[in-house]
Scaffold this motif. Structure first.
Motif, PDB file in Angstrom:
ATOM      1  N   GLY A  76       0.876  -1.139  -0.120  1.00 40.37           N
ATOM      2  CA  GLY A  76       0.099  -0.099   0.006  1.00 40.37           C
ATOM      3  C   GLY A  76       0.872   1.129  -0.006  1.00 40.37           C
ATOM      4  O   GLY A  76       0.603   2.102  -0.844  1.00 40.37           O
ATOM      5  N   THR A  77       2.086   1.057   0.762  1.00 39.36           N
ATOM      6  CA  THR A  77       2.929   2.415   1.140  1.00 39.36           C
ATOM      7  C   THR A  77       3.704   2.584  -0.409  1.00 39.36           C
ATOM      8  O   THR A  77       3.719   3.512  -0.964  1.00 39.36           O
ATOM      9  N   TRP A  78       4.214   1.440  -0.869  1.00 40.60           N
ATOM     10  CA  TRP A  78       4.671   1.645  -2.268  1.00 40.60           C
ATOM     11  C   TRP A  78       4.026   1.992  -3.421  1.00 40.60           C
ATOM     12  O   TRP A  78       4.364   2.649  -4.294  1.00 40.60           O
ATOM     13  N   ALA A  79       2.546   1.552  -3.475  1.00 36.60           N
ATOM     14  CA  ALA A  79       1.507   1.934  -4.619  1.00 36.60           C
ATOM     15  C   ALA A  79       1.533   3.505  -4.621  1.00 36.60           C
ATOM     16  O   ALA A  79       1.489   4.207  -5.654  1.00 36.60           O
ATOM     17  N   TYR A  80       1.313   3.934  -3.195  1.00 38.56           N
ATOM     18  CA  TYR A  80       1.100   5.530  -3.546  1.00 38.56           C
ATOM     19  C   TYR A  80       2.590   6.202  -3.853  1.00 38.56           C
ATOM     20  O   TYR A  80       2.557   7.331  -4.630  1.00 38.56           O
ATOM     21  N   LYS A  81       3.751   5.683  -3.245  1.00 34.56           N
ATOM     22  CA  LYS A  81       5.056   6.266  -3.636  1.00 34.56           C
ATOM     23  C   LYS A  81       5.344   6.058  -5.180  1.00 34.56           C
ATOM     24  O   LYS A  81       6.029   6.958  -5.990  1.00 34.56           O
ATOM     25  N   SER A  82       4.498   5.193  -5.791  1.00 37.84           N
ATOM     26  CA  SER A  82       5.027   4.909  -7.133  1.00 37.84           C
ATOM     27  C   SER A  82       4.014   5.594  -8.241  1.00 37.84           C
ATOM     28  O   SER A  82       3.888   5.646  -9.482  1.00 37.84           O
ATOM     29  N   GLY A  83       3.025   6.754  -7.487  1.00 29.78           N
ATOM     30  CA  GLY A  83       2.267   7.470  -8.426  1.00 29.78           C
ATOM     31  C   GLY A  83       0.660   7.141  -8.264  1.00 29.78           C
ATOM     32  O   GLY A  83      -0.009   7.732  -8.981  1.00 29.78           O
ATOM     33  N   ILE A  84       0.245   6.038  -7.804  1.00 30.66           N
ATOM     34  CA  ILE A  84      -1.193   5.778  -7.795  1.00 30.66           C
ATOM     35  C   ILE A  84      -1.874   6.464  -6.577  1.00 30.66           C
ATOM     36  O   ILE A  84      -1.342   6.544  -5.467  1.00 30.66           O
ATOM     37  N   ARG A  85      -3.051   6.828  -6.962  1.00 31.09           N
ATOM     38  CA  ARG A  85      -3.844   7.860  -5.938  1.00 31.09           C
ATOM     39  C   ARG A  85      -5.006   7.112  -5.522  1.00 31.09           C
ATOM     40  O   ARG A  85      -5.553   7.637  -4.721  1.00 31.09           O
ATOM     41  N   LYS A  86      -5.634   6.510  -6.520  1.00 36.26           N
ATOM     42  CA  LYS A  86      -6.958   5.849  -6.153  1.00 36.26           C
ATOM     43  C   LYS A  86      -6.985   4.179  -6.536  1.00 36.26           C
ATOM     44  O   LYS A  86      -6.556   4.061  -7.632  1.00 36.26           O
ATOM     45  N   VAL A  87      -7.464   3.582  -5.490  1.00 32.51           N
ATOM     46  CA  VAL A  87      -7.571   1.948  -5.554  1.00 32.51           C
ATOM     47  C   VAL A  87      -8.752   1.436  -5.104  1.00 32.51           C
ATOM     48  O   VAL A  87      -9.502   2.175  -4.430  1.00 32.51           O
ATOM     49  N   TYR A  88      -9.139   0.443  -5.968  1.00 30.68           N
ATOM     50  CA  TYR A  88     -10.269  -0.318  -5.554  1.00 30.68           C
ATOM     51  C   TYR A  88      -9.812  -1.435  -5.079  1.00 30.68           C
ATOM     52  O   TYR A  88      -9.004  -2.242  -5.799  1.00 30.68           O
ATOM     53  N   THR A  89     -10.436  -2.174  -4.109  1.00 31.39           N
ATOM     54  CA  THR A  89      -9.869  -3.411  -3.643  1.00 31.39           C
ATOM     55  C   THR A  89     -10.947  -4.717  -3.637  1.00 31.39           C
ATOM     56  O   THR A  89     -12.196  -4.338  -3.744  1.00 31.39           O
ATOM     57  N   MET A  90     -10.159  -5.642  -4.021  1.00 32.89           N
ATOM     58  CA  MET A  90     -11.406  -7.058  -4.235  1.00 32.89           C
ATOM     59  C   MET A  90     -10.584  -8.132  -3.463  1.00 32.89           C
ATOM     60  O   MET A  90      -9.273  -8.404  -3.871  1.00 32.89           O
ATOM     61  N   VAL A  91     -11.069  -8.711  -2.407  1.00 28.29           N
ATOM     62  CA  VAL A  91     -10.708  -9.678  -1.666  1.00 28.29           C
ATOM     63  C   VAL A  91     -11.552 -10.800  -1.346  1.00 28.29           C
ATOM     64  O   VAL A  91     -12.634 -10.620  -1.417  1.00 28.29           O
ATOM     65  N   GLY A 117     -13.530   2.174  -3.476  1.00 29.39           N
ATOM     66  CA  GLY A 117     -14.329   1.109  -3.267  1.00 29.39           C
ATOM     67  C   GLY A 117     -14.034  -0.336  -3.079  1.00 29.39           C
ATOM     68  O   GLY A 117     -12.680  -0.538  -3.286  1.00 29.39           O
ATOM     69  N   SER A 118     -14.549  -1.083  -2.425  1.00 29.69           N
ATOM     70  CA  SER A 118     -14.277  -2.429  -2.087  1.00 29.69           C
ATOM     71  C   SER A 118     -15.417  -3.410  -2.489  1.00 29.69           C
ATOM     72  O   SER A 118     -16.388  -3.260  -2.168  1.00 29.69           O
ATOM     73  N   VAL A 119     -14.777  -4.588  -2.605  1.00 30.88           N
ATOM     74  CA  VAL A 119     -15.895  -5.832  -2.669  1.00 30.88           C
ATOM     75  C   VAL A 119     -15.121  -7.016  -2.018  1.00 30.88           C
ATOM     76  O   VAL A 119     -14.158  -7.097  -2.239  1.00 30.88           O
ATOM     77  N   ARG A 120     -16.013  -7.699  -1.317  1.00 30.30           N
ATOM     78  CA  ARG A 120     -15.550  -9.055  -0.954  1.00 30.30           C
ATOM     79  C   ARG A 120     -16.284 -10.283  -1.415  1.00 30.30           C
ATOM     80  O   ARG A 120     -17.418 -10.127  -1.563  1.00 30.30           O
ATOM     81  N   MET A 121     -15.343 -10.936  -2.052  1.00 29.20           N
ATOM     82  CA  MET A 121     -16.131 -12.281  -3.013  1.00 29.20           C
ATOM     83  C   MET A 121     -16.114 -13.317  -2.238  1.00 29.20           C
ATOM     84  O   MET A 121     -15.316 -13.934  -1.283  1.00 29.20           O
ATOM     85  N   PRO A 122     -16.927 -14.488  -2.711  1.00 27.83           N
ATOM     86  CA  PRO A 122     -16.973 -15.800  -2.022  1.00 27.83           C
ATOM     87  C   PRO A 122     -15.612 -16.455  -2.061  1.00 27.83           C
ATOM     88  O   PRO A 122     -14.951 -16.534  -3.270  1.00 27.83           O
ATOM     89  N   VAL A 123     -15.219 -17.229  -0.960  1.00 30.36           N
ATOM     90  CA  VAL A 123     -13.852 -18.008  -1.225  1.00 30.36           C
ATOM     91  C   VAL A 123     -13.927 -18.983  -2.067  1.00 30.36           C
ATOM     92  O   VAL A 123     -12.798 -18.754  -3.045  1.00 30.36           O
ATOM     93  N   ALA A 124     -14.760 -19.764  -2.337  1.00 26.59           N
ATOM     94  CA  ALA A 124     -14.770 -20.943  -3.561  1.00 26.59           C
ATOM     95  C   ALA A 124     -15.574 -20.181  -4.780  1.00 26.59           C
ATOM     96  O   ALA A 124     -16.651 -20.362  -5.203  1.00 26.59           O
TER      97      ALA A 124
END
Length: 312
Positions: A76-91, A117-124
């Protein structure tokens, strides 16, 4: 199965008179083993389970694998330092996925980034198409994904290709399991190219010691080593060196005292055991899937050294 893990650990101590408990792939089983370690005052080495809290459950425990916050907060820290400012998470919607999401967002937001934004997906989950489309509609700069290894990475890559989401245009980032397995990486094809992952070890790591380790491992098992292999390798090194240091004394107090602060060179790079938390301190690698000799490979292109578990 924590009750079974606890019973087996108890039997090892009372029936087989073992001096050290070691292994523990999954967090619930490691937590159960920790109860026995603490009660019996026996040295315990966790070689894979990655939830941060585990090492707090027994004062006689050390870990030689990783923690999820150690890996994903760094990304997460690296992503911002690499220039990314907005992220969507999928887990994936279970404990490790939640930890990965929380850790990545913590590192990214602390650096100044925004989680759109974020979304949590079924494990299987066999089909990621709807989830990928939802992410694509938001048009984020990057997507963080946390899914278990095995069949799911290939299914995820297929969804990326089917929905026209190019990792070279919208950065796809995740924990190493996304591209860890050689067979899965092969089956992902060109859809995997450009995917960025963070991990503490990959067999592709370029060092003289790792090349020797990979060659020896292939000779014995006819496949490349993985994170389970390196956790076991370094776990056994820690056990061996603590026994040398104690002159063969096997009581928990002596062994954990010997383990605290121990440093050594691993095939993954320099590592040590934090004397305060008894957890691993190590280099975290940022990798990208590229074609190497016509084959998909995880190629390290950045790293963060001496990373402790930020959650502790």
């Amino acid at each position: 199965n924590p009750p079974v893990a606890k019973r087996l650990a108890q039997e090892l101590l009372t029936r087989d008179n073992v001096d050290i408990l070691a292994g523990f792939v999954l967090t619930p089983n490691a937590m159960a083993g920790a109860d026995i370690s603490a009660e019996a005052k026996k040295f315990m080495v966790v070689m894979n389970a990655a939830t941060s809290i585990i090492t707090t459950k027994s004062p006689y425990m050390a870990r030689t694998s990783l923690t999820i916050p150690q890996i994903d907060t760094t990304l997460g820290t690296w992503a911002y330092k690499s220039g990314i400012r907005k992220v969507y998470t999928m887990v994936s919607d279970f404990g490790p996925g939640h930890d990965g999401e929380t850790s990545f967002i913590a590192g990214f937001k602390a650096a100044g980034g925004e989680n759109v934004g974020s979304v949590r997906m079924p494990v299987a989950n066999p089909d990621f198409s709807a989830f990928v489309q939802r992410a694509k509609d938001l048009n984020p700069e990057a997507i963080f994904v946390w899914i278990p290894g095995g069949a799911q990475p290939a299914a995820f890559a297929k969804a990326l290709a089917d929905r026209g989401l190019d990792p070279k245009k919208i950065k796809i980032m995740g924990q190493g399991e996304v591209t860890m397995d050689d067979n899965a990486l092969k089956s992902m094809g060109d859809a995997a190219l450009g995917i960025i992952t963070v991990f503490h070890y990959g067999w592709e790591h370029d060092s003289a010691m790792n090349k020797k380790f990979v060659a020896a491992y292939n000779a014995d098992y006819q496949r490349n080593p993985d994170v389970f292999s390196i956790g076991g390798w370094d776990g056994m090194h820690l056990i061996y060196e603590t026994l040398k240091k104690t002159g063969g004394k096997t009581d928990g107090e002596a062994l954990i005292a010997a383990a605290k602060g121990m440093k050594w060179e691993s095939p993954r790079g320099p590592i040590s055991i934090d004397p305060e938390t008894r957890d691993i301190v190590q280099t975290v690698y940022i990798r990208r899937v590229e074609k190497v000799g016509g084959v998909n490979r995880n190629v390290e292109f950045d790293k963060v050294e001496n990373v402790k578990d930020p959650a502790k």
